[in-house]
Design an enzyme around this catalytic site. Structure first.
Site, PDB file in Angstrom:
ATOM      1  N   ASP A 130     -27.552 -18.826 -19.434  1.00  0.00           N
ATOM      2  CA  ASP A 130     -26.919 -19.693 -18.441  1.00  0.00           C
ATOM      3  C   ASP A 130     -25.497 -19.214 -18.188  1.00  0.00           C
ATOM      4  O   ASP A 130     -24.686 -19.134 -19.113  1.00  0.00           O
ATOM      5  CB  ASP A 130     -26.918 -21.146 -18.937  1.00  0.00           C
ATOM      6  CG  ASP A 130     -26.679 -22.134 -17.801  1.00  0.00           C
ATOM      7  OD1 ASP A 130     -26.872 -21.746 -16.626  1.00  0.00           O
ATOM      8  OD2 ASP A 130     -26.290 -23.277 -18.085  1.00  0.00           O
ATOM      9  N   HIS A 137     -17.005 -25.832  -9.887  1.00  0.00           N
ATOM     10  CA  HIS A 137     -17.415 -26.594 -11.070  1.00  0.00           C
ATOM     11  C   HIS A 137     -16.486 -26.268 -12.243  1.00  0.00           C
ATOM     12  O   HIS A 137     -16.025 -27.172 -12.958  1.00  0.00           O
ATOM     13  CB  HIS A 137     -18.867 -26.272 -11.431  1.00  0.00           C
ATOM     14  CG  HIS A 137     -19.318 -26.833 -12.749  1.00  0.00           C
ATOM     15  ND1 HIS A 137     -19.610 -28.160 -12.930  1.00  0.00           N
ATOM     16  CD2 HIS A 137     -19.510 -26.241 -13.966  1.00  0.00           C
ATOM     17  CE1 HIS A 137     -19.985 -28.366 -14.194  1.00  0.00           C
ATOM     18  NE2 HIS A 137     -19.930 -27.221 -14.839  1.00  0.00           N
ATOM     19  N   GLU A 202     -27.254 -30.704 -13.982  1.00  0.00           N
ATOM     20  CA  GLU A 202     -26.442 -29.611 -13.432  1.00  0.00           C
ATOM     21  C   GLU A 202     -27.295 -28.883 -12.395  1.00  0.00           C
ATOM     22  O   GLU A 202     -28.382 -28.394 -12.701  1.00  0.00           O
ATOM     23  CB  GLU A 202     -25.976 -28.649 -14.532  1.00  0.00           C
ATOM     24  CG  GLU A 202     -24.937 -29.285 -15.444  1.00  0.00           C
ATOM     25  CD  GLU A 202     -24.239 -28.307 -16.383  1.00  0.00           C
ATOM     26  OE1 GLU A 202     -24.767 -27.182 -16.579  1.00  0.00           O
ATOM     27  OE2 GLU A 202     -23.171 -28.663 -16.914  1.00  0.00           O
ATOM     28  N   GLU A 204     -28.268 -25.893 -10.335  1.00  0.00           N
ATOM     29  CA  GLU A 204     -28.071 -24.449 -10.493  1.00  0.00           C
ATOM     30  C   GLU A 204     -29.141 -23.661  -9.734  1.00  0.00           C
ATOM     31  O   GLU A 204     -30.246 -24.150  -9.490  1.00  0.00           O
ATOM     32  CB  GLU A 204     -28.143 -24.050 -11.984  1.00  0.00           C
ATOM     33  CG  GLU A 204     -27.160 -24.824 -12.855  1.00  0.00           C
ATOM     34  CD  GLU A 204     -26.921 -24.190 -14.219  1.00  0.00           C
ATOM     35  OE1 GLU A 204     -27.216 -22.983 -14.390  1.00  0.00           O
ATOM     36  OE2 GLU A 204     -26.436 -24.909 -15.107  1.00  0.00           O
ATOM     37  N   ASP A 236     -30.067 -27.885 -15.363  1.00  0.00           N
ATOM     38  CA  ASP A 236     -29.628 -27.732 -16.752  1.00  0.00           C
ATOM     39  C   ASP A 236     -29.195 -29.103 -17.272  1.00  0.00           C
ATOM     40  O   ASP A 236     -28.015 -29.425 -17.337  1.00  0.00           O
ATOM     41  CB  ASP A 236     -28.469 -26.717 -16.806  1.00  0.00           C
ATOM     42  CG  ASP A 236     -27.902 -26.543 -18.201  1.00  0.00           C
ATOM     43  OD1 ASP A 236     -28.624 -26.841 -19.169  1.00  0.00           O
ATOM     44  OD2 ASP A 236     -26.744 -26.104 -18.319  1.00  0.00           O
ATOM     45  N   ARG A 240     -23.700 -35.029 -22.312  1.00  0.00           N
ATOM     46  CA  ARG A 240     -22.251 -34.786 -22.337  1.00  0.00           C
ATOM     47  C   ARG A 240     -21.588 -35.258 -23.617  1.00  0.00           C
ATOM     48  O   ARG A 240     -20.612 -34.658 -24.069  1.00  0.00           O
ATOM     49  CB  ARG A 240     -21.593 -35.488 -21.139  1.00  0.00           C
ATOM     50  CG  ARG A 240     -22.067 -34.995 -19.783  1.00  0.00           C
ATOM     51  CD  ARG A 240     -21.778 -33.537 -19.567  1.00  0.00           C
ATOM     52  NE  ARG A 240     -22.194 -33.108 -18.227  1.00  0.00           N
ATOM     53  CZ  ARG A 240     -22.379 -31.835 -17.893  1.00  0.00           C
ATOM     54  NH1 ARG A 240     -22.202 -30.868 -18.792  1.00  0.00           N
ATOM     55  NH2 ARG A 240     -22.756 -31.509 -16.673  1.00  0.00           N
ATOM     56  N   GLN A 243     -22.451 -32.798 -26.255  1.00  0.00           N
ATOM     57  CA  GLN A 243     -21.745 -31.555 -25.932  1.00  0.00           C
ATOM     58  C   GLN A 243     -20.269 -31.625 -26.339  1.00  0.00           C
ATOM     59  O   GLN A 243     -19.718 -30.679 -26.919  1.00  0.00           O
ATOM     60  CB  GLN A 243     -21.855 -31.304 -24.422  1.00  0.00           C
ATOM     61  CG  GLN A 243     -21.265 -29.973 -23.953  1.00  0.00           C
ATOM     62  CD  GLN A 243     -21.450 -29.776 -22.438  1.00  0.00           C
ATOM     63  OE1 GLN A 243     -22.010 -30.623 -21.748  1.00  0.00           O
ATOM     64  NE2 GLN A 243     -20.967 -28.651 -21.936  1.00  0.00           N
ATOM     65  N   LYS A 256     -27.890 -29.009 -24.648  1.00  0.00           N
ATOM     66  CA  LYS A 256     -28.526 -28.361 -23.498  1.00  0.00           C
ATOM     67  C   LYS A 256     -29.978 -27.978 -23.769  1.00  0.00           C
ATOM     68  O   LYS A 256     -30.723 -27.722 -22.827  1.00  0.00           O
ATOM     69  CB  LYS A 256     -27.765 -27.063 -23.167  1.00  0.00           C
ATOM     70  CG  LYS A 256     -26.298 -27.246 -22.845  1.00  0.00           C
ATOM     71  CD  LYS A 256     -26.108 -27.711 -21.425  1.00  0.00           C
ATOM     72  CE  LYS A 256     -24.651 -27.570 -21.003  1.00  0.00           C
ATOM     73  NZ  LYS A 256     -24.517 -27.813 -19.557  1.00  0.00           N
ATOM     74  N   THR A 260     -34.856 -27.791 -19.904  1.00  0.00           N
ATOM     75  CA  THR A 260     -34.293 -27.238 -18.667  1.00  0.00           C
ATOM     76  C   THR A 260     -35.438 -27.222 -17.667  1.00  0.00           C
ATOM     77  O   THR A 260     -36.521 -26.731 -17.989  1.00  0.00           O
ATOM     78  CB  THR A 260     -33.772 -25.806 -18.892  1.00  0.00           C
ATOM     79  OG1 THR A 260     -32.793 -25.828 -19.928  1.00  0.00           O
ATOM     80  CG2 THR A 260     -33.163 -25.230 -17.623  1.00  0.00           C
ATOM     81  N   GLU A 377     -18.599 -34.444 -12.873  1.00  0.00           N
ATOM     82  CA  GLU A 377     -17.582 -34.227 -11.844  1.00  0.00           C
ATOM     83  C   GLU A 377     -17.498 -35.410 -10.876  1.00  0.00           C
ATOM     84  O   GLU A 377     -16.417 -35.839 -10.499  1.00  0.00           O
ATOM     85  CB  GLU A 377     -17.915 -32.958 -11.052  1.00  0.00           C
ATOM     86  CG  GLU A 377     -17.876 -31.692 -11.873  1.00  0.00           C
ATOM     87  CD  GLU A 377     -18.594 -30.552 -11.169  1.00  0.00           C
ATOM     88  OE1 GLU A 377     -19.794 -30.348 -11.464  1.00  0.00           O
ATOM     89  OE2 GLU A 377     -17.965 -29.895 -10.323  1.00  0.00           O
TER      90      GLU A 377
HETATM   91 CA    CA Z   1     -25.220 -25.059 -16.946  1.00  0.00          CA
END
Ligand code: CA
Length: 430
Positions: A130, A137, A202, A204, A236, A240, A243, A256, A260, A377
């Protein structure tokens, strides 16, 4: 044969189809009830069974060899054949599925409604990496931690990435079990254990590696695009709170690797050719890429103009018959590094890439509100909840929430194509 030269398909529902008109022809692995997975091509709302077309004797030469390489329920061997085989297959499919094809009778027997088929991962994924090339971002997230200095000093020199977990990549439609783990609640000095409370998505771009390289042999930037078989959407999913506690000093780990999600269709490099664009100019004062990452042709046409969208459908919205609500509308032009630069950088130390390896681009946010590719975000870490049409609010994802990723390629004078969807519904922790 380019996009503009292609006429219509005799498969009527393909003409003007949102995602899969004749110009796209993405490859995937599908199965019908009680049958083994095999390779198919999406055309409108149907899937063309390539093994059945092969058995009908409608492929020869390089196209036949390409289809033979798909037999067995994974596209790795086909990816390994590279661009020549992909182009031969594409040209033959354009002729077979184009208006005026003489083989409609045989082909109709090999067409199945997509709604009656199950879609699988397109390849056996050896390794998943990744990246973090979405600069907006990186700035948005950096700002939450370092308001004065959001980007770390390496960002404009290094296509940043980390090695992800291949074993838990799943196709669109697979439920997302809320993970459990260690978190450090605000104001505490000792961690707690329990279900993630800050589950996020996320947005992507996924990149399927085609031909690999020998260990020790770097892929030159000028050759790097030839090592990409195709593209998909990738979510993804990110915990949080887990993380935030685990990421120092080695980066994301269990926050993570619980799942996925990818969209199941491989949109080929050839189908995306009309939607390539110049890599956006770097801001004044930014360094030039080091020479192993710099190629004039890649800079002139190695980026993509693909519109990306995220929608949320909560359980209450489903009950109220409300449509999914858009959370994000962004674009692949926010990639600070091209895909070729990611491939060249990944292999520059001699690391071996193999057919069927998967890259994630990193979250692709735009600069403005409405274009942020994660709830981290959008809500600024939970400070500003999103209001939904159902009257609900969301700081992060709740059980029953379904996330839908879409991608669409639009350019004047050519047929639009899409990627299909990447869906996932959050279910309660075990
Ligand atoms: Ca990612």
């Amino acid at each position: 044969m380019n996009h503009t030269a292609i006429a219509r398909s005799w498969v009527e529902h393909a003409n003007g189809h949102r995602d899969f008109p004749l110009q796209n022809l993405p490859l995937g692995i599908f199965s019908r009830p009680g049958q083994a997975p095999r390779c198919g091509v999406a055309i409108g709302d149907a899937i063309l069974d390539l093994e059945a077309v092969l058995a009908a004797g409608l492929f020869d030469g390089a196209a036949k060899a390409a289809v033979e390489a798909t037999v067995g329920g994974a596209l790795n061997a086909f990816f390994a054949l590279g661009r020549t085989a992909r182009v031969a297959l594409r040209e033959r499919l354009l002729a077979l599925l184009g208006e005026g094809s003489e083989h409609q009778g045989a082909l109709k027997a090999a067409l199945h409604p997509a709604s009656e088929c199950e879609l699988h991962l397109p390849a056996k994924i050896g390794d998943y990496t990744d990246f973090y090339v979405g600069i907006e971002h990186a700035k948005n997230v950096g700002k939450l931690f370092r308001p004065d200095n959001p980007l770390l000093p390496n960002y404009k020199y290094v296509p940043i990435g980390y090695h992800g977990r291949a074993s838990t990549i799943r196709p669109s439609g697979t439920d997302v079990r809320r993970p459990k783990g260690q978190t450090l609640p605000a104001g505490q000095t000792e961690p707690s254990f329990g279900p993630c409370a800050r589950l996020d998505y996320e947005l992507e771009l996924g990149i399927w590696i085609g031909q690999g390289n020998e260990m020790g042999q770097a892929i030159a930037i000028g050759d790097a695009a030839e090592h990409v078989a195709g593209y998909c959407l990738l979510n993804d999913w990110s915990a949080r709170d887990i993380q935030a506690w685990e990421y120092q000093p080695l980066g994301p780990f269990l926050s993570k690797s619980f799942i996925t999600s990818v969209s199941p269709w491989v949109v080929t490099a050839e189908a995306l050719e009309p939607f390539r664009c110049a890599q956006p100019a770097r801001a004044e004062g930014d360094p030039q890429p080091l020479s192993y990452l710099l190629d004039a042709r890649d800079q002139a046409g190695g980026a993509f103009d693909i519109e990306l969208e995220v929608l949320l459908l909560t359980a209450r919205m489903r009950e109220q018959n409300l449509p999914a609500q858009r959370l994000t509308l962004s674009n692949t032009r926010s990639m600070y590094w091209t895909v070729a630069q990611m491939v060249a950088h990944h292999s520059v130390n001699g690391c071996q890439l193999q057919p069927g390896d998967l890259f994630g681009s990193g979250t692709l946010s735009g600069a403005a509100p409405g274009s942020f590719g994660s709830l981290l975000e959008i809500t600024e870490g939970g400070k500003h909840p999103v209001e939904l049409a159902s009257g609900e609010v969301r700081k992060f994802l709740e059980d029953g929430d379904e996330l839908i990723l879409r991608a669409r390629c639009v350019r004047d004078g050519v047929a639009s194509i899409g990627f299909g969807e990447c869906r996932g519904t959050v279910v309660a922790a075990n």
